[in-house]
Design a protein around this motif. Structure first.
Motif, short mmCIF file in Angstrom:
data_model
loop_
_atom_site.label_atom_id
_atom_site.label_comp_id
_atom_site.label_asym_id
_atom_site.label_seq_id
_atom_site.Cartn_x
_atom_site.Cartn_y
_atom_site.Cartn_z
N LEU A 136 32.98 41.23 50.50
CA LEU A 136 32.75 42.50 49.85
C LEU A 136 31.39 42.55 49.17
CD1 LEU A 136 36.19 43.22 48.11
CD2 LEU A 136 35.28 44.31 50.16
N GLU A 137 30.73 43.67 49.27
CA GLU A 137 29.45 43.84 48.58
C GLU A 137 29.64 44.37 47.17
OE1 GLU A 137 26.97 46.33 50.95
OE2 GLU A 137 26.87 44.91 52.64
N GLN A 138 30.78 44.99 46.90
CA GLN A 138 31.05 45.56 45.58
C GLN A 138 32.08 44.71 44.87
OE1 GLN A 138 32.64 48.78 48.19
NE2 GLN A 138 33.77 49.30 46.32
N PRO A 139 32.15 44.77 43.54
CA PRO A 139 33.13 43.97 42.80
C PRO A 139 34.56 44.35 43.15
CG PRO A 139 31.42 44.85 41.34
CD PRO A 139 31.26 45.54 42.66
N LEU A 140 35.42 43.39 43.16
CA LEU A 140 36.83 43.64 43.39
C LEU A 140 37.45 44.26 42.15
CD1 LEU A 140 39.40 43.21 45.15
CD2 LEU A 140 39.67 41.02 43.98
N THR A 141 38.16 45.38 42.31
CA THR A 141 38.81 46.04 41.18
C THR A 141 40.32 45.87 41.30
OG1 THR A 141 38.76 48.15 42.39
CG2 THR A 141 36.96 47.71 40.83
N LEU A 142 40.96 45.65 40.15
CA LEU A 142 42.38 45.30 40.12
C LEU A 142 43.09 46.09 39.03
CD1 LEU A 142 44.82 43.39 40.85
CD2 LEU A 142 43.86 41.80 39.16
N ALA A 143 44.12 46.83 39.40
CA ALA A 143 44.95 47.57 38.43
C ALA A 143 46.12 46.69 38.01
CB ALA A 143 45.47 48.87 39.06
N LEU A 144 46.36 46.63 36.69
CA LEU A 144 47.40 45.77 36.16
C LEU A 144 48.38 46.56 35.31
CD1 LEU A 144 45.19 42.78 34.94
CD2 LEU A 144 46.68 42.81 36.97
N THR A 145 49.63 46.08 35.27
CA THR A 145 50.57 46.58 34.27
C THR A 145 50.19 45.94 32.93
OG1 THR A 145 52.08 44.77 34.83
CG2 THR A 145 52.41 46.87 35.95
N ARG A 146 51.02 46.07 31.95
CA ARG A 146 50.67 45.64 30.60
C ARG A 146 50.46 44.13 30.50
NH1 ARG A 146 54.73 49.57 30.40
NH2 ARG A 146 54.07 51.50 29.42
N ARG A 147 49.74 43.72 29.47
CA ARG A 147 49.38 42.32 29.26
C ARG A 147 50.62 41.42 29.24
NH1 ARG A 147 44.81 39.84 26.16
NH2 ARG A 147 45.48 37.76 25.46
N GLU A 148 51.72 41.88 28.63
CA GLU A 148 52.91 41.05 28.49
C GLU A 148 53.85 41.15 29.69
OE1 GLU A 148 52.01 43.42 26.33
OE2 GLU A 148 51.29 42.31 24.56
N SER A 149 53.51 41.99 30.66
CA SER A 149 54.36 42.15 31.85
C SER A 149 54.21 40.93 32.76
CB SER A 149 53.95 43.42 32.60
OG SER A 149 54.62 43.51 33.84
N THR A 150 55.34 40.48 33.32
CA THR A 150 55.31 39.31 34.20
C THR A 150 54.41 39.54 35.40
OG1 THR A 150 57.58 38.84 33.53
CG2 THR A 150 56.75 37.67 35.47
N CYS A 151 54.50 40.70 36.02
CA CYS A 151 53.68 41.01 37.19
C CYS A 151 52.32 41.58 36.81
CB CYS A 151 54.42 41.99 38.11
SG CYS A 151 55.88 41.28 38.90
N GLY A 152 51.96 41.49 35.54
CA GLY A 152 50.64 41.91 35.09
C GLY A 152 49.61 40.83 35.35
N PRO A 153 48.75 40.51 34.37
CA PRO A 153 47.68 39.56 34.63
C PRO A 153 48.16 38.16 34.98
CG PRO A 153 47.81 40.11 32.29
CD PRO A 153 48.69 41.08 33.01
N ALA A 154 49.28 37.71 34.41
CA ALA A 154 49.74 36.34 34.68
C ALA A 154 49.97 36.13 36.18
CB ALA A 154 51.00 36.04 33.88
N ALA A 155 50.83 36.96 36.79
CA ALA A 155 51.14 36.78 38.21
C ALA A 155 49.98 37.20 39.10
CB ALA A 155 52.40 37.57 38.57
N SER A 156 49.28 38.28 38.73
CA SER A 156 48.20 38.79 39.60
C SER A 156 47.04 37.81 39.67
CB SER A 156 47.73 40.15 39.09
OG SER A 156 48.77 41.10 39.14
N PHE A 157 46.60 37.28 38.54
CA PHE A 157 45.52 36.29 38.55
C PHE A 157 45.96 35.01 39.25
CE2 PHE A 157 43.37 38.22 34.54
CZ PHE A 157 42.72 39.14 35.34
#
Length: 286
Positions: A136-157
């Motif tokens: 990709l030539e452009q930065p990867l953008t990622l939509a997340l649920t809330r910080r404390e959500s299991t499928c938020g940043p913890a699982a996505s990252f």
């Protein structure tokens, strides 16, 4: 991993029943459901469960809604909530603040399972595979649920790192609930989004594609504060929920697929996700 297994084993011990104490008769208990993006739907979805729990406990029960996981965890820690529905990561976070919090039962998923997966999704005409990100030539953008959500940043990252993608190179932002994340991805406001597998299935017909899925994570938990719900009451409630007849389940929305005994075997996976992604949480836009 040995340390994580040890931590999970310790959690199993912590979750075991403890002797109860007398409760105050006829005093209303407070139930707090999982925060969702629509308060009216959340209340309607949980009202039959509130009425069922009140009958089973033979005590008055009131529902109280909180706008997000953070507010719910604060209220639970402050003693304002007696019964609560929590996802696996919020449950661990609550246990860290409130070690005497007890699991009563696990909500079954629609397929009868007591676990689920977190997934990364993309528009059907967007990325077709995670390996394409390297070009990709452009930065990867990622939509997340809330910080404390299991499928938020913890699982996505965690999923990005598993596929060799450095989360520090990702432009991530919180979009709210799982449905809001799915819609943001469908609008192509983001290249990827992190949601629960059931939500991905619900939006598949609208053009959402799953690019990666986690290993199973623990299901949602009905938990109780022992301050006003002693061990005997919790055990009676658990027994009644596990044996709930089909005609009573059919009257529920939340809980309609039944309940199962709480298991802690998958919580080592949540701990591993947290450990790996902790350093990247602050890079997410609020």
């Amino acid at each position: 991993m040995a340390q994580l297994v040890g931590a999970a084993a310790a959690l199993c011990v912590l979750f075991s029943p403890t002797p109860g104490s007398a409760t105050e008769p006829a005093q209303a208990l407070i139930y707090a459901p999982l925060p969702l993006e629509n308060a009216s739907l959340t209340q309607a979805r949980n009202q039959p469960l509130v009425e069922l729990l009140a009958r089973l406990l033979q005590r008055p029960l009131e529902m109280r809604l909180y706008p997000d996981h953070a507010a719910l965890l604060d209220a639970l820690t402050d003693g304002d909530v007696d019964l609560v529905e929590l996802g696996p990561l919020p449950f661990l976070l609550a246990r860290e603040r409130m070690p005497d919090l007890r699991a009563v039962a696990t909500f079954r998923e629609a397929d009868g399972r007591t676990d689920y997966r977190c997934v990364l999704v993309a528009p059907v005409d967007g990325l077709r595979a995670l390996f394409q990100i390297a070009g990709l030539e452009q930065p990867l953008t990622l939509a997340l649920t809330r910080r404390e959500s299991t499928c938020g940043p913890a699982a996505s990252f965690w999923l990005l790192a598993e596929h060799g993608i450095e989360p520090t190179a990702v432009q991530a932002a919180y979009e709210g609930g799982h449905g809001e994340v799915a819609l943001a991805v469908l609008r192509e406001s983001f290249m990827l989004g992190g949601v629960k597998d059931r939500v991905a299935r619900d939006f598949h017909g609208l053009g959402l594609r799953v690019l990666a899925a986690s290993q199973p994570v623990p299901g949602f938990v009905l938990a109780a504060s022992p301050a006003r719900l002693g061990a005997e009451e919790r055990e009676r409630l658990q027994a009644a929920l596990l044996a709930l007849p089909e005609d009573q389940r059919a009257m529920l929305q939340n809980g309609q697929h039944g309940f199962a005994p709480f298991e802690c075997r998958l919580f080592a996976r949540i701990e591993a996700m947290r450990a790996l992604t902790a350093d990247w949480l602050d890079q997410v836009e609020p």
